[in-house]
Design a protein around this motif. Structure first.
Motif, PDB file in Angstrom:
ATOM      1  N   ALA A   9     -11.608   5.059 -46.556  1.00  0.00           N
ATOM      2  CA  ALA A   9     -10.320   4.379 -46.737  1.00  0.00           C
ATOM      3  C   ALA A   9      -9.162   5.375 -46.688  1.00  0.00           C
ATOM      4  CB  ALA A   9     -10.319   3.620 -48.064  1.00  0.00           C
ATOM      5  N   LEU A  10      -9.352   6.547 -47.272  1.00  0.00           N
ATOM      6  CA  LEU A  10      -8.315   7.582 -47.220  1.00  0.00           C
ATOM      7  C   LEU A  10      -8.076   8.028 -45.788  1.00  0.00           C
ATOM      8  CD1 LEU A  10      -6.459   9.573 -48.737  1.00  0.00           C
ATOM      9  CD2 LEU A  10      -8.418  11.118 -48.844  1.00  0.00           C
ATOM     10  N   GLU A  11      -9.145   8.176 -45.026  1.00  0.00           N
ATOM     11  CA  GLU A  11      -8.999   8.579 -43.626  1.00  0.00           C
ATOM     12  C   GLU A  11      -8.230   7.517 -42.834  1.00  0.00           C
ATOM     13  OE1 GLU A  11     -11.771   9.986 -39.872  1.00  0.00           O
ATOM     14  OE2 GLU A  11     -12.652   8.789 -41.488  1.00  0.00           O
ATOM     15  N   ARG A  12      -8.575   6.250 -43.035  1.00  0.00           N
ATOM     16  CA  ARG A  12      -7.851   5.177 -42.338  1.00  0.00           C
ATOM     17  C   ARG A  12      -6.369   5.181 -42.736  1.00  0.00           C
ATOM     18  NH1 ARG A  12     -12.613   2.341 -43.665  1.00  0.00           N
ATOM     19  NH2 ARG A  12     -11.589   1.408 -45.470  1.00  0.00           N
ATOM     20  N   TRP A  13      -6.077   5.425 -44.006  1.00  0.00           N
ATOM     21  CA  TRP A  13      -4.683   5.436 -44.461  1.00  0.00           C
ATOM     22  C   TRP A  13      -3.933   6.620 -43.848  1.00  0.00           C
ATOM     23  CZ3 TRP A  13      -2.337   8.928 -48.101  1.00  0.00           C
ATOM     24  CH2 TRP A  13      -1.033   8.576 -48.420  1.00  0.00           C
ATOM     25  N   LEU A  14      -4.600   7.781 -43.795  1.00  0.00           N
ATOM     26  CA  LEU A  14      -3.947   8.958 -43.216  1.00  0.00           C
ATOM     27  C   LEU A  14      -3.683   8.764 -41.729  1.00  0.00           C
ATOM     28  CD1 LEU A  14      -5.892  11.868 -44.943  1.00  0.00           C
ATOM     29  CD2 LEU A  14      -3.532  11.188 -45.354  1.00  0.00           C
ATOM     30  N   GLU A  15      -4.565   8.050 -41.035  1.00  0.00           N
ATOM     31  CA  GLU A  15      -4.358   7.820 -39.606  1.00  0.00           C
ATOM     32  C   GLU A  15      -3.214   6.845 -39.352  1.00  0.00           C
ATOM     33  OE1 GLU A  15      -8.121   6.447 -38.291  1.00  0.00           O
ATOM     34  OE2 GLU A  15      -8.967   8.469 -38.081  1.00  0.00           O
ATOM     35  N   ASP A  30      -0.557   6.126 -41.577  1.00  0.00           N
ATOM     36  CA  ASP A  30       0.703   6.448 -42.243  1.00  0.00           C
ATOM     37  C   ASP A  30       1.558   7.309 -41.316  1.00  0.00           C
ATOM     38  OD1 ASP A  30       2.773   7.296 -43.955  1.00  0.00           O
ATOM     39  OD2 ASP A  30       1.448   7.093 -45.688  1.00  0.00           O
ATOM     40  N   GLU A  76     -17.048   5.405 -49.230  1.00  0.00           N
ATOM     41  CA  GLU A  76     -16.107   4.338 -48.872  1.00  0.00           C
ATOM     42  C   GLU A  76     -14.671   4.738 -49.194  1.00  0.00           C
ATOM     43  OE1 GLU A  76     -16.462   1.324 -47.371  1.00  0.00           O
ATOM     44  OE2 GLU A  76     -18.521   1.932 -46.925  1.00  0.00           O
ATOM     45  N   GLY A  77     -14.487   5.421 -50.315  1.00  0.00           N
ATOM     46  CA  GLY A  77     -13.143   5.885 -50.670  1.00  0.00           C
ATOM     47  C   GLY A  77     -12.615   6.900 -49.675  1.00  0.00           C
ATOM     48  N   LEU A  78     -13.459   7.829 -49.242  1.00  0.00           N
ATOM     49  CA  LEU A  78     -13.029   8.804 -48.234  1.00  0.00           C
ATOM     50  C   LEU A  78     -12.723   8.129 -46.902  1.00  0.00           C
ATOM     51  CD1 LEU A  78     -15.452  11.764 -48.970  1.00  0.00           C
ATOM     52  CD2 LEU A  78     -12.987  11.695 -49.364  1.00  0.00           C
TER      53      LEU A  78
END
Length: 66
Positions: free
Chosen positions: A53-59, A61, A49-51
């Motif tokens: 969320a990181l992927e969604r944030w990177l997409e 930002d 789930e953390g990865l």
């Protein structure tokens, strides 16, 4: 025949508590193994789930857009 039954009863009075006392560590160890596996599963799920969320944030930002 009666003395044999008395000795068997005395033996049961001694053997049954010993078996019950021997079962305590087994029950505790089974509980620890189950708890450890549950903790491992929850940790893996949280990592995925953390990865995500990181992927969604990177997409989203703008600093990371090409």
């Amino acid at each position: 025949m009666a003395p044999v039954l008395v000795l068997a009863a005395i033996g049961l009075v001694v053997v049954i508590p010993l078996i019950l006392l021997a079962a305590i560590p087994m029950v505790l160890s089974i509980g620890l193994v189950v708890g450890g596996l549950l903790l491992l599963g929850v940790s893996i799920w949280a990592g995925i789930e953390g990865l995500a969320a990181l992927e969604r944030w990177l997409e989203r930002d703008p600093r990371f857009r090409r």
